[in-house]
Write a protein that holds these residues in place. Sequence first.
Motif, PDB file in Angstrom:
ATOM      1  N   LYS A 154       4.362  13.985   9.385  1.00  0.00           N
ATOM      2  CA  LYS A 154       3.288  13.755  10.351  1.00  0.00           C
ATOM      3  C   LYS A 154       1.910  13.768   9.701  1.00  0.00           C
ATOM      4  CE  LYS A 154       3.874  13.581  14.249  1.00  0.00           C
ATOM      5  NZ  LYS A 154       4.148  12.422  15.144  1.00  0.00           N
ATOM      6  N   LEU A 155       1.807  14.197   8.448  1.00  0.00           N
ATOM      7  CA  LEU A 155       0.515  14.251   7.776  1.00  0.00           C
ATOM      8  C   LEU A 155       0.345  13.139   6.739  1.00  0.00           C
ATOM      9  CD1 LEU A 155       0.087  18.101   7.233  1.00  0.00           C
ATOM     10  CD2 LEU A 155      -0.853  16.667   9.045  1.00  0.00           C
ATOM     11  N   ARG A 156       1.212  12.180   6.774  1.00  0.00           N
ATOM     12  CA  ARG A 156       1.081  11.062   5.836  1.00  0.00           C
ATOM     13  C   ARG A 156      -0.210  10.312   6.118  1.00  0.00           C
ATOM     14  NH1 ARG A 156       4.503   5.499   5.465  1.00  0.00           N
ATOM     15  NH2 ARG A 156       3.604   5.351   7.549  1.00  0.00           N
ATOM     16  N   THR A 157      -1.016  10.125   5.091  1.00  0.00           N
ATOM     17  CA  THR A 157      -2.305   9.450   5.259  1.00  0.00           C
ATOM     18  C   THR A 157      -2.354   8.083   4.610  1.00  0.00           C
ATOM     19  OG1 THR A 157      -3.107  10.592   3.287  1.00  0.00           O
ATOM     20  CG2 THR A 157      -3.618  11.592   5.420  1.00  0.00           C
ATOM     21  N   VAL A 158      -1.434   7.802   3.725  1.00  0.00           N
ATOM     22  CA  VAL A 158      -1.496   6.552   2.973  1.00  0.00           C
ATOM     23  C   VAL A 158      -0.105   5.946   2.870  1.00  0.00           C
ATOM     24  CG1 VAL A 158      -2.015   5.483   0.761  1.00  0.00           C
ATOM     25  CG2 VAL A 158      -3.491   7.295   1.617  1.00  0.00           C
ATOM     26  N   ASP A 159      -0.026   4.668   3.197  1.00  0.00           N
ATOM     27  CA  ASP A 159       1.169   3.877   2.923  1.00  0.00           C
ATOM     28  C   ASP A 159       0.858   3.063   1.668  1.00  0.00           C
ATOM     29  OD1 ASP A 159       3.307   2.172   2.809  1.00  0.00           O
ATOM     30  OD2 ASP A 159       2.942   1.199   4.738  1.00  0.00           O
ATOM     31  N   VAL A 160       1.254   3.620   0.521  1.00  0.00           N
ATOM     32  CA  VAL A 160       0.876   3.012  -0.755  1.00  0.00           C
ATOM     33  C   VAL A 160       1.632   1.704  -0.927  1.00  0.00           C
ATOM     34  CG1 VAL A 160       0.676   3.337  -3.236  1.00  0.00           C
ATOM     35  CG2 VAL A 160       0.487   5.300  -1.708  1.00  0.00           C
ATOM     36  N   SER A 161       0.984   0.634  -0.495  1.00  0.00           N
ATOM     37  CA  SER A 161       1.611  -0.671  -0.550  1.00  0.00           C
ATOM     38  C   SER A 161       0.520  -1.730  -0.447  1.00  0.00           C
ATOM     39  CB  SER A 161       2.617  -0.835   0.597  1.00  0.00           C
ATOM     40  OG  SER A 161       3.022  -2.173   0.723  1.00  0.00           O
ATOM     41  N   PHE A 162       0.836  -2.907  -0.926  1.00  0.00           N
ATOM     42  CA  PHE A 162      -0.071  -4.042  -0.797  1.00  0.00           C
ATOM     43  C   PHE A 162       0.485  -5.055   0.209  1.00  0.00           C
ATOM     44  CE2 PHE A 162      -1.011  -2.235  -4.949  1.00  0.00           C
ATOM     45  CZ  PHE A 162      -2.400  -2.137  -4.883  1.00  0.00           C
ATOM     46  N   ASP A 163       1.422  -4.609   1.022  1.00  0.00           N
ATOM     47  CA  ASP A 163       2.011  -5.459   2.046  1.00  0.00           C
ATOM     48  C   ASP A 163       0.983  -5.697   3.150  1.00  0.00           C
ATOM     49  OD1 ASP A 163       3.478  -6.740   3.955  1.00  0.00           O
ATOM     50  OD2 ASP A 163       5.123  -5.298   3.999  1.00  0.00           O
TER      51      ASP A 163
END
Length: 939
Positions: free
Chosen positions: A675-684
């Motif tokens: 629930k604390l994820r701040t970044v979806d490390v992707s260039f999609d």
Amino acid sequence: MVQIDRDHLESKGFTSGVQRGVDRRHRTPNHADVLPGGAHARSLSQGRAPSPLACRSMINPSKIGRVFASFTAVALLLDPILSSALATQDEPGDDADLKSAEAVLDFDLDALPPLPGGEGLAGAVAGLDGRRIIVAGGANFPDPPRWETEKTWHDDIHVLDLARPEAGWTTFDDALGGPVAYGVSVSHPSLGVVSIGGDTGEGIIADVFALRTDDAGAAPSRTRLPSLPVPLAYAAGTILGEDIYVFGGRSDSKGPASAAGWRLRIGADGTIGEWTSIRDLPGPARILPVAGGLRGGLYCFSGVALEPDGSDGHRRVVPYLRDAWRYDPSTDDWTPLAEAPRPTAAAPSPAIQVGWDMMAIIGGDDGALIDRIDALQDAHPGFQTGVLVYHPITDRWTERGDHPVEPEVGKSPPVTAATIAISGTDTAFDGRSLIASGEIRPRTRTPHLAVVESLVVPATLGALDWSAIALYGVVLVWMGFFFSRREKSTDEYFLAGRRIPWWASGISIFATSLSAITFMAIPAKTWDTDWTYFLQNLLIIVVAPVAAMLLVPAFRRLDVTTAYEYLEHRFHASLRLAASALYMLFQVGRVAVVTLLPALALAAVTGLDVTTCIVVMGILCILYTVLGGIEAVIWSDVLQSAVLFGGAGWALAIMLFGTEGGLSGLVSEASAAGKLRTVDVSFDLTRSSLLVIILGGIFSNIIPYASDQSVVQRYLAVKDVHEAKRAVWAGALLALPASLLFFGLGTALWGFYRSNPELLRPTGQLDQILPLFIVDMLPAGVAGFVLAGLFAAAMSSLDSSMNSVATAFTTDWYRRFRPRADDRSRLVVARIATFTIGVLGTGAAIVMASLNNSSLLDLWFEVLGLFGSGIAGVFLLGALTRRTGPVAGWCGLVASASAVWSVGMFTEISGLTFAAVGIITCILTGLLVGLVDRRPATT
């Protein structure tokens, strides 16, 4: 874990009005100990004695999660309530007992006539076609003595018109084409009632067919559909979108259970594909599971595992299964969920949706009496009566009421029955569900169809709350009258004589973007997902230097009243008028939306009529804005921000106090749950990846600072360019604590209701969760003030649009085409324009609410929204270079709109990137045209 109830919170000094209407009665552990219902029986809320939860293991959160949680804590330590609240945490304990809460389902077993014959059917094909209920096939024991006769398998079809239920059932004997029972039934919007597999009494089949009715009253037609790859019965299934899913079951009446799942793809145009396999269900293979479909996910609950019986068959494994799973079609993967408190095998399926995000499972079989069936015979007490409710966001179970029991007349909770969701019939049954007959104890069926209504009950506000709301409204009107004494010229009315302090202007810039939608939507989005959008909010700080160093000096140097005057000075009058017209047209729709959406949410949690909410907000806003001009608007924004920040801080303190382990427990559990994820490390570019968030955060924040009159007008209302820059920075820097607070609220809501699931009531939509908490958990009076602040936040967006549109119309149009009109006449026109846009916006919101159809407004925004980023691009083009003229500006605007339309139409790129596409296209096109068309800028 802390057990939160009214007395507990009052003892801590938090509230005197929490958990309004929550019934805390105790019940015995025996699920069959149920009060009998009447002809129209409302299931009763019966609370089980609470027991503390076991202390969960603490999982180290991510560094990012710790940083943001720490920021949130530091910001809220300014509130003395939090420190006192966190000082006394109860000791966590045992997680053994199921928590009970108010009933969420209302059962009416006499609303529809019983099935013909008086016996009822188990495992019948059942569903809705148009406005007609179809119940076909099925099995029962109609001949006495039932414990000495064989099961009878049926192929009759029974049809009931919901528009005329008093006319009774029409039965078509032997019309099904052969007996079938215990398959999967679904009501498909384009195919009719679909029967999938089943048992004929002679063996399990793979046949799939659809039943359709007609207005002539003929027997329903049967249409063959693609057969299953394998025979299948005693499975479960449902519809997601247009596709049909089934899983579990068995392929041979003596064979093992199956873990396989299957999907039948059906196109939007009605084209039917073939059955394809989905990933096998993890865990034990099973028969008689309960299916669920909610928000694009497929759910599997409970079921019965089988084991070899030592001869040529298989027997049931006791105890029955309690596990739960969610299947995501986009990833073809199953995710384990919290186990149900007890088995619910063979319960009516699919699970009934309650509100926006809950699923209810009625009764079910736990297998406790499977070895005593023959000994008990008709003395068998029947199946479970309790209603188990699963909430996917918090992954928690509660027990909420019971199915009514009148065994002497065949009214008891059934198993092996289909549930039917009713919609689109234009009858009183729309929005309800039916349970189609079923087995109420071994060898006994019920002919009754239970009509089940989901209870989404509005909160109740007390006298103190209403008094607080009324007082807030009086203060706003008083502000309008107070500032009206100064509004003697258009300069006063539009720019407050440029005497607004920089800090008030900065708060107002912030509050203008902080609509009631934002206040409710950000916590709701975080409650539902994570912190992915947090960075987008913070990137306004990156935009602030651009606005302060590039745009503010340009506007202040020309001493303009509207942003669009700059376009005439820099390019040409045609661009000024075009931009001004597009802005005004867009704001008409925006006024309707920012009035309607909060009204819908607030009406749902307060019990007020939606139209009443809209009218009250519209009248108050028109009154103080027409009277007080921009000065009343800005100072009402300051008041609104103070109320909302104070109320949000108070709410967050209560949430943390009521969460197991307080702040550290929340961070630990939220981090473990992602629930604390701040970044979806992707260039999609098709989802909310890091690149998309950065592009959206930077360029979407440029638009209001460059081209939104309601924002530009605020930094034009201060004394000089230095003050204007400080106002811009103040508005931007407020985004940091505000984002921490609002995103923190969403995560804290998740932790609070995960620790106290019995306190969560059903909501009609996602955005209602924070207002619901405020009404339920904040003290009387305080809740009213915060709700008044939410109304004011909606009015803040409304008054900003009203005043800025009046400014644009009077300055860009009336003054331009009536240059000889004196200032007094222009002031009258400004007030009339303010009143008119307020009435138009309020009226449009009322019309949208009555029609319940936003398609025209969606088209309105789609067309006008094509130009939003392009207009901002033209402003930046003018500020960045002197080598472009009006032709370059127009070419950039048209190219920008074309690019945004093309990207939206022909690609899957996320809408968050559209602002970047539009602005970059406009600037690049303008620069290229400027190389050819070298006519100088106007100034």
